[in-house]
Design a protein around this motif. Structure first.
Motif, PDB file in Angstrom:
ATOM      1  N   TYR A  94       0.840  -1.185   0.000  1.00 37.12           N
ATOM      2  CA  TYR A  94       0.000   0.000   0.000  1.00 37.12           C
ATOM      3  C   TYR A  94       0.878   1.238   0.000  1.00 37.12           C
ATOM      4  CZ  TYR A  94      -3.360   3.560   1.405  1.00 37.12           C
ATOM      5  OH  TYR A  94      -4.128   4.691   1.455  1.00 37.12           O
ATOM      6  N   ASP A  95       0.690   2.086  -1.015  1.00 41.15           N
ATOM      7  CA  ASP A  95       1.425   3.338  -1.145  1.00 41.15           C
ATOM      8  C   ASP A  95       0.515   4.468  -0.678  1.00 41.15           C
ATOM      9  OD1 ASP A  95       2.495   5.809  -2.237  1.00 41.15           O
ATOM     10  OD2 ASP A  95       3.807   4.559  -3.469  1.00 41.15           O
ATOM     11  N   GLN A  96       0.859   5.051   0.467  1.00 43.13           N
ATOM     12  CA  GLN A  96       0.003   6.067   1.060  1.00 43.13           C
ATOM     13  C   GLN A  96      -0.086   7.325   0.200  1.00 43.13           C
ATOM     14  OE1 GLN A  96      -2.014   6.277   3.683  1.00 43.13           O
ATOM     15  NE2 GLN A  96      -2.417   8.444   3.284  1.00 43.13           N
ATOM     16  N   ASP A  98      -0.168   7.841  -3.067  1.00 45.21           N
ATOM     17  CA  ASP A  98      -1.200   7.806  -4.117  1.00 45.21           C
ATOM     18  C   ASP A  98      -2.373   6.907  -3.746  1.00 45.21           C
ATOM     19  OD1 ASP A  98      -0.235   5.240  -4.458  1.00 45.21           O
ATOM     20  OD2 ASP A  98       0.691   5.611  -6.399  1.00 45.21           O
ATOM     21  N   GLN A  99      -2.357   6.428  -2.492  1.00 44.32           N
ATOM     22  CA  GLN A  99      -3.440   5.584  -1.961  1.00 44.32           C
ATOM     23  C   GLN A  99      -3.757   4.435  -2.912  1.00 44.32           C
ATOM     24  OE1 GLN A  99      -6.573   8.531  -1.043  1.00 44.32           O
ATOM     25  NE2 GLN A  99      -5.959   8.334   1.100  1.00 44.32           N
ATOM     26  N   ARG A 100      -2.701   3.780  -3.348  1.00 44.55           N
ATOM     27  CA  ARG A 100      -2.838   2.670  -4.297  1.00 44.55           C
ATOM     28  C   ARG A 100      -2.349   1.373  -3.666  1.00 44.55           C
ATOM     29  NH1 ARG A 100      -3.719   1.608  -9.507  1.00 44.55           N
ATOM     30  NH2 ARG A 100      -2.586  -0.084 -10.535  1.00 44.55           N
ATOM     31  N   LEU A 101      -3.122   0.331  -3.874  1.00 42.00           N
ATOM     32  CA  LEU A 101      -2.773  -1.002  -3.397  1.00 42.00           C
ATOM     33  C   LEU A 101      -2.342  -1.859  -4.584  1.00 42.00           C
ATOM     34  CD1 LEU A 101      -2.781  -2.887  -0.870  1.00 42.00           C
ATOM     35  CD2 LEU A 101      -5.088  -3.566  -1.545  1.00 42.00           C
ATOM     36  N   ASN A 404       2.733   3.908   4.670  1.00 39.42           N
ATOM     37  CA  ASN A 404       2.905   2.853   3.672  1.00 39.42           C
ATOM     38  C   ASN A 404       2.898   1.502   4.383  1.00 39.42           C
ATOM     39  OD1 ASN A 404       3.536   4.794   1.491  1.00 39.42           O
ATOM     40  ND2 ASN A 404       5.391   5.135   2.700  1.00 39.42           N
ATOM     41  N   PHE A 466      -9.370  -1.698   4.962  1.00 36.76           N
ATOM     42  CA  PHE A 466      -9.491  -0.243   4.880  1.00 36.76           C
ATOM     43  C   PHE A 466     -10.842   0.189   5.444  1.00 36.76           C
ATOM     44  CE2 PHE A 466      -6.475  -1.588   1.745  1.00 36.76           C
ATOM     45  CZ  PHE A 466      -5.488  -0.619   1.770  1.00 36.76           C
ATOM     46  N   GLY A 469     -11.555   4.812   3.435  1.00 36.83           N
ATOM     47  CA  GLY A 469     -10.427   5.119   2.587  1.00 36.83           C
ATOM     48  C   GLY A 469      -9.083   5.130   3.290  1.00 36.83           C
ATOM     49  N   GLN A 470      -9.048   4.742   4.554  1.00 36.88           N
ATOM     50  CA  GLN A 470      -7.809   4.766   5.332  1.00 36.88           C
ATOM     51  C   GLN A 470      -7.405   3.348   5.716  1.00 36.88           C
ATOM     52  OE1 GLN A 470      -7.882   6.484   9.414  1.00 36.88           O
ATOM     53  NE2 GLN A 470      -6.272   7.865   8.676  1.00 36.88           N
ATOM     54  N   LEU A 471      -6.106   3.050   5.613  1.00 40.40           N
ATOM     55  CA  LEU A 471      -5.618   1.737   6.029  1.00 40.40           C
ATOM     56  C   LEU A 471      -5.946   1.496   7.501  1.00 40.40           C
ATOM     57  CD1 LEU A 471      -3.899  -0.820   5.430  1.00 40.40           C
ATOM     58  CD2 LEU A 471      -1.908   0.496   6.204  1.00 40.40           C
TER      59      LEU A 471
END
Length: 573
Positions: A94-96, A98-101, A404, A466, A469-471
């Protein structure tokens, strides 16, 4: 549904084991662990040396990907029974920013000369020991390519820096743990290995607890890969050593230099679904793990399971029944999606899960669930595949100060893989995760049969959760086919019952893999045996030594949990 049918013989004489293979961790005792809490970052891994290596990388400015790689390299040294560069795995990153998994499939592949009858000799399927402890069982290792791809896409520190903790430990030595000693003492296959016995045994006896063990050969391999990248492993002298070892076995495999050089990691779309306001995400097929976990959670949302205490007879009943239905689907519909159309969306469709959940009765256990019929799918077209998956695996959960995260499950399959030591690391036996017979009892081809270049079905279940929208949570476990129940139990504990991550991990293990209902031996669940039997459950009370490693977000930072059934540690700052 795409099924490529070759000219296949009639049914082979291969009776799948009615019970899973014995878990080599069964002798490990359970003791209370303390919940770990931290404000900035958290690492949870299966060995304290590995956890501390990850923490050290984060303190040097590395991110979650950097730390996870360092952790894994140490685990391959100090926990060789479970994972290493001779194996493979699945990584969720998880890349915080760009919020991409992203999901990385680093599963082993069958050699290009593999074939569906390679585990059949004189029309009889090889026994498990014959298949596992052979060159036939070795798939092309995917782990190092996976780590390299993950680092290329998301890493921060230089690649070579991540090898420093493991190289130092390999050259200076590390103390043999109680767990490693116990597994060595119980592994007759490893003791009889001409390539591995001299490293793991002295005068025919397992290395004692506290023995300082060096692995200079592995240190040299790590140095080569640190300097020249993953290509140093997949081409050249290291690749040649692997291929030669597989080909020189008494029962040789077909692994080639071309197989090694052509291995590729696949980035797959993560699998996600909703549960009670949360979004559950995990690796998709060829792993069946997250898919089955999501099915269990979805079916349970149609039951009153949360109205009953976690360890009550009624809660365990609902959990086991949902497991039967999910495993019934898993055993029929899941294989490498590059070789078969796996009906993932249909299996997770809310209406389908509601229909499946309607089969769960409050007071009567199913004997054995049948696979369901998702829209447009006829289960009669498929054969039932009850291939065993052995439980020696490991899981790593990491969150860094920027948010991340990495949830990564890796494995060499059986305890100590196929028992062949090459340049200081053990080779996998992942090809035994395929159906050994290739066809079912009616002669129908199985989706999970061996084919050239194919990835065997797995149960590894690295997952993230999630919320808004937050881990919110990371979780995963070793345990062979029981991984599904271990992870689902923990998710239900945290997301359903509101337990902290350590409490949820320490809940007694329970569930069904569609052959009886399993209860963890020596736990409070012994008190509900009579009540479950009255509902018709066929109980199997046995050790269920999961190795869950999890992290959960709190208002003040992160909480980490480590499974006391093994020797893991959660630690943060």
């Amino acid at each position: 549904m795409a099924l490529v049918l070759a000219a296949l013989p009639m049914a082979l004489q291969a009776d799948p084991p009615p019970d899973p293979p014995p878990d080599p961790e069964a002798a490990v005792s359970v003791s209370r662990h303390t919940l770990a809490e931290a404000k900035k970052f958290m690492v949870s891994a299966a060995n304290p040396l590995a956890t501390r290596a990850g923490v050290g990388i984060l303190e040097r400015g590395g991110n979650a990907v950097d730390a996870a790689i360092a952790v894994q390299l140490v685990l391959g040294l100090v926990e060789p029974q479970s994972s290493g560069i001779g194996g493979g795995g699945f990584m969720l990153v998880y890349d915080q920013a760009d919020q991409r998994l992203t999901s990385f499939d680093a599963r082993e592949t069958a050699p290009k000369r593999a074939h569906y009858r390679q585990f059949v000799h004189q029309d009889k399927v090889l026994s498990w020991p014959e298949a596992v402890n052979s060159g036939l069982s070795v798939g092309v290792p995917g782990l190092l390519r996976g780590l390299a791809e993950m680092h290329k896409a998301h890493g921060r520190l230089p690649w070579a820096v991540l090898f420093e903790p493991a190289i130092s430990m390999a050259e200076q030595g590390f103390e043999v743990s109680l767990r490693l000693h116990g597994l060595l003492a119980r592994s007759n296959g490893l003791k009889g290995s001409t390539s591995a016995s001299a490293y793991f045994y002295r005068d025919g006896k397992a290395l004692p607890v506290g023995y300082r063990l060096l692995n200079l050969e592995l240190a040299r391999v790590y140095r080569q890969v640190a300097q020249h990248g993953a290509d140093a492993f997949y081409t050249g002298e290291i690749a040649l050593a692997i291929v030669d070892a597989v080909g020189a076995h008494d029962r040789p495999g077909s692994l080639s230099l071309d197989d090694m050089a052509s291995y590729r990691v696949i980035r797959r779309e993560p699998l996600c679904t909703d549960y009670r306001g949360y979004t559950l995400c995990g690796s998709g097929p060829p792993s069946s793990g997250p898919l089955a976990v999501m099915q269990i959670m979805g079916m349970l949302s149609h039951t009153p399971v949360l109205e009953h205490a976690p360890d009550s007879p009624q809660a365990v009943h609902y959990f086991a029944e949902a497991g039967k239905l999910a495993y019934a689907d898993r055993d029929v519909y899941v294989a490498d999606p590059d070789f078969a159309d796996v009906p993932v969306k249909a299996l997770l469709h809310p209406e389908y899960l509601a229909q499946r959940a309607a089969q769960i009765l409050p007071d009567q256990a199913m004997k054995k669930a049948l696979p369901g019929s998702p829209p447009g799918i006829d289960p009669a077209e498929f054969g039932l595949d009850e291939s065993a998956e052995l439980p020696s695996t490991t899981h790593i959960s990491v969150v860094d100060a920027q948010g991340n995260a990495v949830s990564m499950t890796t494995s060499v399959e059986s305890a100590f893989g196929n028992k062949m030591l090459v340049r200081g690391f053990l080779l996998n036996n992942q090809l035994t995760d395929f159906s050994l017979a290739g066809v079912d009892g009616k002669g129908r081809p199985l989706l999970n049969r061996v084919e050239p270049g194919k990835r065997p079905r797995s149960t590894m279940a690295p997952m993230m959760v999630f919320r808004d929208g937050q881990l919110h949570m990371l979780i995963g476990a070793p345990g062979g086919t029981a991984i599904i129940n271990y992870v689902a139990k923990t998710l239900l504990g945290v997301l359903g019952y509101g337990l902290d991550i350590q409490q949820a991990i320490e809940l007694p293990n329970r569930g069904s893999r569609n052959y009886g209902t399993e209860l963890e031996e020596g736990t409070s669940l012994s008190g509900i045996v009579a009540a479950l039997k009255s509902k018709g459950h066929e109980l199997k009370i046995r050790p269920l030594p999961s190795g869950l490693q999890g992290i959960v977000r709190t208002k003040n930072g992160w909480q980490g949990g480590a499974d006391p059934r093994r020797e893991g540690l959660a630690l943060g700052r």
